[in-house]
Design a protein around this motif. Structure first.
Motif, PDB file in Angstrom:
ATOM      1  N   ILE A   5       0.864  -1.180   0.000  1.00  0.00           N
ATOM      2  CA  ILE A   5       0.000   0.000   0.000  1.00  0.00           C
ATOM      3  C   ILE A   5       0.896   1.224   0.000  1.00  0.00           C
ATOM      4  O   ILE A   5       1.955   1.223   0.638  1.00  0.00           O
ATOM      5  N   GLN A   6       0.511   2.248  -0.759  1.00  0.00           N
ATOM      6  CA  GLN A   6       1.318   3.458  -0.811  1.00  0.00           C
ATOM      7  C   GLN A   6       0.422   4.674  -0.904  1.00  0.00           C
ATOM      8  O   GLN A   6      -0.754   4.561  -1.293  1.00  0.00           O
ATOM      9  N   SER A   7       0.973   5.844  -0.525  1.00  0.00           N
ATOM     10  CA  SER A   7       0.183   7.071  -0.479  1.00  0.00           C
ATOM     11  C   SER A   7       1.125   8.271  -0.469  1.00  0.00           C
ATOM     12  O   SER A   7       2.338   8.113  -0.286  1.00  0.00           O
ATOM     13  N   PRO A   8       0.580   9.485  -0.652  1.00  0.00           N
ATOM     14  CA  PRO A   8       1.425  10.679  -0.538  1.00  0.00           C
ATOM     15  C   PRO A   8       1.999  10.813   0.868  1.00  0.00           C
ATOM     16  O   PRO A   8       1.428  10.289   1.837  1.00  0.00           O
ATOM     17  N   VAL A 111       7.553  17.227  -5.749  1.00  0.00           N
ATOM     18  CA  VAL A 111       6.359  17.776  -6.385  1.00  0.00           C
ATOM     19  C   VAL A 111       5.237  17.934  -5.368  1.00  0.00           C
ATOM     20  O   VAL A 111       5.003  17.051  -4.533  1.00  0.00           O
ATOM     21  N   ILE A 112       4.577  19.087  -5.429  1.00  0.00           N
ATOM     22  CA  ILE A 112       3.405  19.378  -4.607  1.00  0.00           C
ATOM     23  C   ILE A 112       2.211  19.513  -5.544  1.00  0.00           C
ATOM     24  O   ILE A 112       2.258  20.237  -6.536  1.00  0.00           O
ATOM     25  N   ILE A 113       1.150  18.801  -5.236  1.00  0.00           N
ATOM     26  CA  ILE A 113      -0.041  18.757  -6.075  1.00  0.00           C
ATOM     27  C   ILE A 113      -1.158  19.551  -5.396  1.00  0.00           C
ATOM     28  O   ILE A 113      -1.503  19.277  -4.238  1.00  0.00           O
ATOM     29  N   VAL A 114      -1.704  20.535  -6.121  1.00  0.00           N
ATOM     30  CA  VAL A 114      -2.751  21.401  -5.576  1.00  0.00           C
ATOM     31  C   VAL A 114      -3.967  21.360  -6.512  1.00  0.00           C
ATOM     32  O   VAL A 114      -4.092  22.184  -7.427  1.00  0.00           O
ATOM     33  N   PRO A 115      -4.856  20.408  -6.331  1.00  0.00           N
ATOM     34  CA  PRO A 115      -6.043  20.329  -7.191  1.00  0.00           C
ATOM     35  C   PRO A 115      -7.003  21.490  -6.923  1.00  0.00           C
ATOM     36  O   PRO A 115      -7.170  21.915  -5.777  1.00  0.00           O
ATOM     37  N   THR A 116      -7.624  21.989  -7.963  1.00  0.00           N
ATOM     38  CA  THR A 116      -8.656  23.017  -7.809  1.00  0.00           C
ATOM     39  C   THR A 116     -10.052  22.431  -8.029  1.00  0.00           C
ATOM     40  O   THR A 116     -11.038  23.161  -8.001  1.00  0.00           O
ATOM     41  N   ALA A 117     -10.110  21.143  -8.252  1.00  0.00           N
ATOM     42  CA  ALA A 117     -11.387  20.440  -8.383  1.00  0.00           C
ATOM     43  C   ALA A 117     -11.174  18.998  -7.949  1.00  0.00           C
ATOM     44  O   ALA A 117     -10.058  18.474  -8.036  1.00  0.00           O
ATOM     45  N   ALA A 122      -6.435  11.327  -9.670  1.00  0.00           N
ATOM     46  CA  ALA A 122      -5.038  11.417 -10.077  1.00  0.00           C
ATOM     47  C   ALA A 122      -4.123  12.058  -9.032  1.00  0.00           C
ATOM     48  O   ALA A 122      -2.947  11.694  -8.951  1.00  0.00           O
ATOM     49  N   PRO A 123      -4.591  13.036  -8.226  1.00  0.00           N
ATOM     50  CA  PRO A 123      -3.656  13.811  -7.414  1.00  0.00           C
ATOM     51  C   PRO A 123      -2.748  13.015  -6.485  1.00  0.00           C
ATOM     52  O   PRO A 123      -1.578  13.344  -6.327  1.00  0.00           O
ATOM     53  N   THR A 124      -3.266  11.964  -5.870  1.00  0.00           N
ATOM     54  CA  THR A 124      -2.467  11.255  -4.864  1.00  0.00           C
ATOM     55  C   THR A 124      -1.561  10.182  -5.455  1.00  0.00           C
ATOM     56  O   THR A 124      -0.704   9.645  -4.756  1.00  0.00           O
ATOM     57  N   SER A 125      -1.718   9.860  -6.722  1.00  0.00           N
ATOM     58  CA  SER A 125      -1.113   8.650  -7.267  1.00  0.00           C
ATOM     59  C   SER A 125       0.328   8.832  -7.715  1.00  0.00           C
ATOM     60  O   SER A 125       0.774   9.935  -8.027  1.00  0.00           O
ATOM     61  N   ALA A 126       1.060   7.715  -7.800  1.00  0.00           N
ATOM     62  CA  ALA A 126       2.437   7.685  -8.286  1.00  0.00           C
ATOM     63  C   ALA A 126       2.453   7.303  -9.754  1.00  0.00           C
ATOM     64  O   ALA A 126       3.219   6.443 -10.191  1.00  0.00           O
ATOM     65  N   LEU A 127       1.599   7.947 -10.518  1.00  0.00           N
ATOM     66  CA  LEU A 127       1.559   7.699 -11.959  1.00  0.00           C
ATOM     67  C   LEU A 127       0.962   8.896 -12.665  1.00  0.00           C
ATOM     68  O   LEU A 127       0.273   9.725 -12.074  1.00  0.00           O
ATOM     69  N   SER A 128       1.258   8.999 -13.944  1.00  0.00           N
ATOM     70  CA  SER A 128       0.618   9.962 -14.823  1.00  0.00           C
ATOM     71  C   SER A 128       0.030   9.210 -16.012  1.00  0.00           C
ATOM     72  O   SER A 128       0.612   8.221 -16.472  1.00  0.00           O
ATOM     73  N   VAL A 129      -1.093   9.691 -16.511  1.00  0.00           N
ATOM     74  CA  VAL A 129      -1.658   9.171 -17.746  1.00  0.00           C
ATOM     75  C   VAL A 129      -1.132  10.039 -18.882  1.00  0.00           C
ATOM     76  O   VAL A 129      -1.400  11.240 -18.923  1.00  0.00           O
ATOM     77  N   ILE A 130      -0.357   9.453 -19.758  1.00  0.00           N
ATOM     78  CA  ILE A 130       0.238  10.191 -20.865  1.00  0.00           C
ATOM     79  C   ILE A 130      -0.625  10.002 -22.110  1.00  0.00           C
ATOM     80  O   ILE A 130      -1.010   8.883 -22.464  1.00  0.00           O
ATOM     81  N   TYR A 143       5.789   5.988 -11.337  1.00  0.00           N
ATOM     82  CA  TYR A 143       6.840   6.629 -10.555  1.00  0.00           C
ATOM     83  C   TYR A 143       7.204   5.771  -9.343  1.00  0.00           C
ATOM     84  O   TYR A 143       6.375   4.998  -8.845  1.00  0.00           O
ATOM     85  N   PRO A 144       8.417   5.926  -8.826  1.00  0.00           N
ATOM     86  CA  PRO A 144       8.829   5.133  -7.665  1.00  0.00           C
ATOM     87  C   PRO A 144       8.188   5.587  -6.355  1.00  0.00           C
ATOM     88  O   PRO A 144       8.236   4.874  -5.358  1.00  0.00           O
ATOM     89  N   SER A 145       7.595   6.783  -6.342  1.00  0.00           N
ATOM     90  CA  SER A 145       6.960   7.275  -5.114  1.00  0.00           C
ATOM     91  C   SER A 145       5.799   8.188  -5.467  1.00  0.00           C
ATOM     92  O   SER A 145       5.690   8.696  -6.584  1.00  0.00           O
ATOM     93  N   ASN A 146       4.940   8.397  -4.502  1.00  0.00           N
ATOM     94  CA  ASN A 146       3.781   9.275  -4.673  1.00  0.00           C
ATOM     95  C   ASN A 146       4.201  10.733  -4.521  1.00  0.00           C
ATOM     96  O   ASN A 146       5.309  11.023  -4.079  1.00  0.00           O
ATOM     97  N   PRO A 147       3.307  11.663  -4.869  1.00  0.00           N
ATOM     98  CA  PRO A 147       3.632  13.078  -4.658  1.00  0.00           C
ATOM     99  C   PRO A 147       4.043  13.344  -3.210  1.00  0.00           C
ATOM    100  O   PRO A 147       3.555  12.699  -2.284  1.00  0.00           O
ATOM    101  N   ASP A 148       4.930  14.307  -3.050  1.00  0.00           N
ATOM    102  CA  ASP A 148       5.398  14.624  -1.702  1.00  0.00           C
ATOM    103  C   ASP A 148       4.278  15.223  -0.857  1.00  0.00           C
ATOM    104  O   ASP A 148       4.202  14.954   0.347  1.00  0.00           O
TER     105      ASP A 148
END
Length: 372
Positions: A5-8, A111-117, A122-130, A143-148
């Motif tokens: 299990i993993q998380s920010p 990386v710091i993730i600041v969602p406005t909606a 996606a915000p918490t995950s250790a991946l991006s959809v390209i 990615y090897p880790s989640n957002p900081d």
């Protein structure tokens, strides 16, 4: 196989959280590239600038051009390098946030993730959809880790367009059903192992929260007021769904979403809207119990999520079979998550599930006197 299990490292949510970004950013670095689209930049830049100034953090602001593709990631990465930034702040929706994560990964900075909606998980995950430059799904970048850090200003999120909150509920709706399928299949999750009980139960809590709080949250946002249900849905859409999908796994719903991206007429639909229909198709594919299917149909119709093909832009015409076969073929791509279902899945089965889900959706809309 190991369970994982993993998380920010930090998840921060509450009214006025945007004003505290500088304080938390300073814990990681003293200079940042801030990435947002033009609308979000106009909405947030003044508050962020003040927050960074108070904490003596240097920030450079750059407009995100709208598509999380390799060309845009490379362009913004060069800007980060030119300014010597030691971190990235992504502000806005899913594609901007995924782009920020990719920039940080390639440049080895936090990386710091600041969602406005609360429009997706996606915000918490250790991946991006390209995506390709034309908006078609290309690959998952792991990615090897989640957002900081993930920082959710609930006041801003609650005042975002209602469609975004509803789309987030559509994305979150799939979490439990895909997690359950992966758990039964003993599939490898996005975290690189099998699901823990904790992740599976976070996914279940996500679903239960949607059913309990979703309609109340929608009504509150429509009325322009904040109630506890809105906070609960923000957390469900973002944190519960994020941890639930990543540490339990994706299956049919998201694979079908990915298949739908090959059709140009679906490009105007939001991620969670397509995932909601993909969830119905997955339930049909696995022959879910009628009561469960009806609960999901009721939720979707009451919240305003699509339950038919025409609601996601696909018209019933002479080309329909060919189009849906293209979707089914793309959904069953070798490396896509349809193969995490606890049984072998073929293109013909996916085609049949999509077509049946569409007919079921049309019949269900008649219960609400909705005729398309």
């Amino acid at each position: 196989m190991l369970t994982i299990i993993q998380s920010p490292s930090k998840y921060i949510q509450g009214a006025g959280a945007l004003e505290k970004v500088g304080k938390y950013a300073l814990m990681l670095a003293n200079s940042y590239l801030v990435v947002a689209d033009s609308f979000v930049m106009n909405l947030t830049q003044a508050t962020l600038e003040k927050s960074f100034q108070i904490s003596s953090v240097q920030a450079y602001f750059e407009i995100f051009r709208g598509e999380c593709c390799k060309k845009e990631i490379n362009r913004l990465g060069k800007i980060l390098q030119r300014h010597g930034c030691k971190g990235v702040v992504g502000v806005g929706g899913g594609k901007a946030l995924d782009t920020a994560k990719a920039i940080a990964f390639y440049n080895k900075v936090p990386v710091i993730i600041v969602p406005t909606a609360a429009s997706n998980d996606a915000p918490t995950s250790a991946l991006s959809v390209i995506y390709t430059e034309d908006g078609a799904f290309e690959e998952y970048l792991m990615y090897p880790s989640n957002p900081d850090m993930v920082i959710m200003d609930s006041t801003i999120v609650a005042n975002a367009p209602l469609r975004l909150l509803i789309s987030g509920m559509g994305d979150a709706l799939s979490t439990y059903f895909e997690a359950r399928a992966c758990y039964e299949a003993r599939a490898v999750s996005m975290a690189g192992g099998q699901s823990t009980l904790a992740a599976l139960n976070l996914a279940r809590l996500c679903y239960e929260t949607l059913l309990e709080e979703g309609l109340k949250a929608k009504a509150a946002v429509e009325a322009g007021v904040a109630i506890k249900a809105v906070d609960h849905i923000i957390e469900a859409n973002t944190y519960l769904s994020g941890i639930g999908f990543e540490s339990s796994g994706l299956a049919g719903a998201h694979a079908i979403h990915n298949g739908l991206t090959v059709l140009e007429e679906c490009h105007s639909m939001l991620h969670g809207e397509k995932v909601a229909f993909g969830t119905l198709a997955q339930l049909v594919l696995e022959n879910a119990k009628q009561e469960e299917l009806e609960t999901v149909l009721d939720f979707c119709v009451q919240i305003g999520l699509p339950v038919t093909l025409d609601q996601i832009g696909i018209q019933d015409n002479d080309d329909l079979k060919g189009k849906i076969m293209k979707v089914a073929k793309a959904s069953c791509a070798k490396d896509d998550t349809i193969h995490n279902m606890p049984f072998e899945v073929t293109e013909d089965q996916v085609y049949a599930a999509i077509m049946a889900a569409d007919r079921i959706g049309h019949k269900w809309l008649k219960n609400y006197n909705i005729v398309l």
